[in-house]
Scaffold this active site. Structure first.
Site, mmCIF file in Angstrom:
data_model
loop_
_atom_site.group_PDB
_atom_site.id
_atom_site.type_symbol
_atom_site.label_atom_id
_atom_site.label_comp_id
_atom_site.label_asym_id
_atom_site.label_seq_id
_atom_site.Cartn_x
_atom_site.Cartn_y
_atom_site.Cartn_z
ATOM 1 N N HIS A 180 4.806 -4.609 -13.195
ATOM 2 C CA HIS A 180 5.888 -4.430 -12.229
ATOM 3 C C HIS A 180 6.637 -5.764 -12.168
ATOM 4 C CE1 HIS A 180 8.045 -2.526 -9.114
ATOM 5 N NE2 HIS A 180 7.183 -2.555 -8.119
ATOM 6 N N SER A 326 18.132 33.984 -10.605
ATOM 7 C CA SER A 326 19.109 35.057 -10.396
ATOM 8 C C SER A 326 20.517 34.494 -10.194
ATOM 9 C CB SER A 326 18.718 35.860 -9.155
ATOM 10 O OG SER A 326 18.869 35.053 -8.010
HETATM 11 N N1 LIG Z 1 -0.369 2.445 -8.957
HETATM 12 C C1 LIG Z 1 0.687 2.824 -9.638
HETATM 13 O O1 LIG Z 1 1.019 4.006 -9.673
HETATM 14 C C2 LIG Z 1 1.492 1.815 -10.427
HETATM 15 C C3 LIG Z 1 2.400 2.289 -11.388
HETATM 16 C C4 LIG Z 1 3.085 1.367 -12.168
HETATM 17 C C5 LIG Z 1 2.895 0.025 -11.948
HETATM 18 N N2 LIG Z 1 2.052 -0.417 -10.966
HETATM 19 C C6 LIG Z 1 1.871 -1.856 -10.788
HETATM 20 O O2 LIG Z 1 0.608 -2.236 -11.317
HETATM 21 C C7 LIG Z 1 0.068 -3.346 -10.573
HETATM 22 C C8 LIG Z 1 -1.290 -2.961 -10.043
HETATM 23 O O3 LIG Z 1 -1.116 -1.917 -9.098
HETATM 24 P P1 LIG Z 1 -2.286 -0.942 -8.686
HETATM 25 O O4 LIG Z 1 -1.645 0.179 -7.931
HETATM 26 O O5 LIG Z 1 -3.157 -0.651 -9.853
HETATM 27 O O6 LIG Z 1 -3.056 -1.881 -7.670
HETATM 28 P P2 LIG Z 1 -4.170 -1.453 -6.657
HETATM 29 O O7 LIG Z 1 -4.707 -0.092 -7.007
HETATM 30 O O8 LIG Z 1 -3.636 -1.666 -5.298
HETATM 31 O O9 LIG Z 1 -5.287 -2.515 -7.069
HETATM 32 C C9 LIG Z 1 -5.610 -3.512 -6.288
HETATM 33 C C10 LIG Z 1 -6.521 -4.464 -7.052
HETATM 34 O O10 LIG Z 1 -6.231 -5.728 -6.521
HETATM 35 C C11 LIG Z 1 -7.470 -6.328 -6.081
HETATM 36 N N3 LIG Z 1 -7.195 -7.177 -4.944
HETATM 37 C C12 LIG Z 1 -6.523 -6.881 -3.806
HETATM 38 N N4 LIG Z 1 -6.453 -7.981 -3.018
HETATM 39 C C13 LIG Z 1 -7.086 -8.960 -3.702
HETATM 40 C C14 LIG Z 1 -7.321 -10.344 -3.434
HETATM 41 N N5 LIG Z 1 -6.887 -10.915 -2.318
HETATM 42 N N6 LIG Z 1 -8.009 -11.060 -4.361
HETATM 43 C C15 LIG Z 1 -8.440 -10.500 -5.505
HETATM 44 N N7 LIG Z 1 -8.234 -9.210 -5.808
HETATM 45 C C16 LIG Z 1 -7.569 -8.467 -4.921
HETATM 46 C C17 LIG Z 1 -8.372 -5.155 -5.725
HETATM 47 O O11 LIG Z 1 -9.704 -5.594 -5.795
HETATM 48 P P3 LIG Z 1 -10.787 -5.198 -4.679
HETATM 49 O O12 LIG Z 1 -11.250 -3.817 -4.983
HETATM 50 O O13 LIG Z 1 -11.818 -6.233 -4.875
HETATM 51 O O14 LIG Z 1 -10.079 -5.254 -3.345
HETATM 52 C C18 LIG Z 1 -7.988 -4.175 -6.838
HETATM 53 O O15 LIG Z 1 -8.715 -4.449 -8.001
HETATM 54 C C19 LIG Z 1 1.093 -3.639 -9.486
HETATM 55 O O16 LIG Z 1 1.960 -4.642 -9.939
HETATM 56 C C20 LIG Z 1 1.836 -2.321 -9.336
HETATM 57 O O17 LIG Z 1 3.130 -2.456 -8.802
HETATM 58 C C21 LIG Z 1 1.338 0.442 -10.231
#
Ligand SMILES: NC(=O)c1ccc[n+]([C@@H]2O[C@H](COP(=O)([O-])OP(=O)(O)OC[C@H]3O[C@@H](n4cnc5c(N)ncnc54)[C@H](OP(=O)(O)O)[C@@H]3O)[C@@H](O)[C@H]2O)c1
Length: 404
Positions: A180, A326
């Site tokens: 992103h 339709s």
């Molecule tokens: N989800 C989508 O549909 C999607 C689509 C396209 C692009 N993206 C992009 O892909 C990227 C990842 O998104 P995601 O949705 O996969 O993220 P997510 O599901 O919210 O994943 C969060 C990750 O971040 C870790 N995390 C959160 N706070 C933390 C901290 N303070 N220190 C260390 N680790 C931490 C979590 O670990 P813990 O479990 O240890 O908390 C988890 O592994 C983003 O840039 C997003 O915009 C997402």
């Protein structure tokens, strides 16, 4: 409103969707299908176009605009393995995208390791998915140390929060990868100022991480965008497209970090999620206020859309869906679509401005920075679940024969 023609057209679409993979996922067939004016047999037209446009073509005409695209065929598995033979892909974060992209990379045979907080939720999930502590599962610092391509797949808020710690570990020779444009583009807010001596690339799958994984397992591929923020080696775009295929993309279109983040934030607040939910709610409420039952209101608002009509748009475009319905439905829909457009366009303009101004990012960062944001989010999900429309939807879905 469903018509016999609609169900016939749906059957033909489903047939088409179960057609052999090559024909189904051919990019040119999608382009061709999008421009098909009527209910022509899809397979025939796809074959014709396939002969006209060889797969090597990298510039595709999108409605008169020539754009560069990259396809999975450009990077067969052997070529990918050779290209990344000296690399360790360090995937930081194992949420939705980490899971999908990580497992696809592993199945593609690449040298990939995961870096997450020890014993956090992601650590446990990674172990469930077969990642092994000390072998290919590490704490974040260790993974970054070992990695040559650092895939920052932390949540966007966490990317900002952890940046002061992570940045010094991104030494010359490494590559920084995002899914992103959020962190670097809104650097005034996120403070993510990338080091000047490394390549910074982006592959943004246009779907959830779960879809990235399921499409890959089905032998298909998610559509993604690719972009370069900083190219110090002269190879950044090439690396980005190789990464895109390695994580499971079927094809990619080229963009910039800025365009990716603006369009993404705008789209999800609009037609993809927020806007469509608003339309569903408004339509449902008016039906209910006029004495229609919940089952009728839900069927005419959501069920028919998702089960019958939207798949037709997905298969062959809007005119195909109109043509499948339709004359009565078509006449009214065409007339009213113009009114919806003129009424909604100012709202979309306001939304785009709010994205570009950084207002949307500010709100996201502020929200995700609250200590109780997970609970607050769950409370909002509960409120949505409890709305009559979605409770009615649960009952409607239970009546689908396949759910009986
Ligand atoms: N989800 C989508 O549909 C999607 C689509 C396209 C692009 N993206 C992009 O892909 C990227 C990842 O998104 P995601 O949705 O996969 O993220 P997510 O599901 O919210 O994943 C969060 C990750 O971040 C870790 N995390 C959160 N706070 C933390 C901290 N303070 N220190 C260390 N680790 C931490 C979590 O670990 P813990 O479990 O240890 O908390 C988890 O592994 C983003 O840039 C997003 O915009 C997402």
């Amino acid at each position: 409103m469903a018509s016999k023609t609609a169900s016939r057209a749906l059957r033909s679409s489903l047939k088409q969707l179960s057609a052999p993979r090559v024909q189904q996922r051919t990019f040119v067939s999608a382009v061709n299908a999008a421009s098909r004016p009527t209910l022509l047999p899809a397979a025939k037209t796809a074959t014709a176009t396939f002969q006209q446009q060889s797969r090597g073509a990298k510039t595709i005409d999108f409605a008169g605009h020539k754009e560069k695209v990259f396809e999975r065929d450009d990077w067969p598995r052997d070529k990918l393995l050779e290209y990344f033979k000296n690399d360790t892909l360090a995937l930081i974060g194992y949420g939705s995208q980490g899971h999908g992209q990580g497992l696809n990379l592993r199945d593609n045979g690449l040298n990939v390791i995961v870096g997450v907080r020890k014993n956090g939720q992601s650590w446990k999930e990674a172990i469930q998915d077969g990642w092994q502590p000390g072998k290919n599962l590490f704490e974040v610092d260790e993974a970054i140390k070992q990695g040559t391509i650092i895939m920052n797949l932390l949540s966007d808020a966490a990317q900002s929060e952890t940046w002061p710690h992570i940045k010094p570990m991104l030494t010359k020779g490494k590559t920084l990868y995002f899914s992103h444009g959020f962190s670097p583009v809104f650097k005034d807010q996120t403070k993510v100022e990338v080091p000047s001596d490394i390549d910074v690339i982006l592959v943004a799958p246009k779907g959830s991480g779960r879809t990235v994984r399921t499409l890959f397992k089905e032998g298909r591929g998610i559509n993604s965008s690719v972009a370069v923020w900083q190219d110090v080696t002269g190879k950044a775009l090439e690396k980005a497209t190789a990464m895109g295929v390695a994580v499971g993309s079927g094809y990619m279109y080229e963009t910039t970090f800025e365009k990716e983040v603006y369009s993404d934030l705008y789209g999800e607040r609009g037609c993809l999620m927020g806007g469509i939910h608003g339309m569903f709610l408004a339509q449902y409420e008016v039906l209910r206020e006029n004495g229609h039952s919940p089952s009728e209101a839900f069927n005419e608002t959501v069920e028919e859309a998702t089960q019958s009509l939207y798949p037709l748009i997905a298969a062959n475009g809007m005119d195909y869906m109109y043509a499948a319905c339709s004359t009565t439905a078509r006449r009214g829909a065409i007339d009213w679509s113009a009114k919806f457009k003129s009424n909604l366009k100012p709202l979309f303009q306001e939304l785009y401005k709010s994205v570009k101004d950084g207002e949307e990012t500010r709100r996201t960062m502020e929200y995700a920075g609250r200590p109780d944001y997970r609970e607050a989010f769950e409370k909002e999900m509960e409120e949505i679940r409890e709305l009559e429309i979605w409770r009615a939807g649960k009952a409607v879905r239970s009546l689908r024969p396949e759910n009986a």
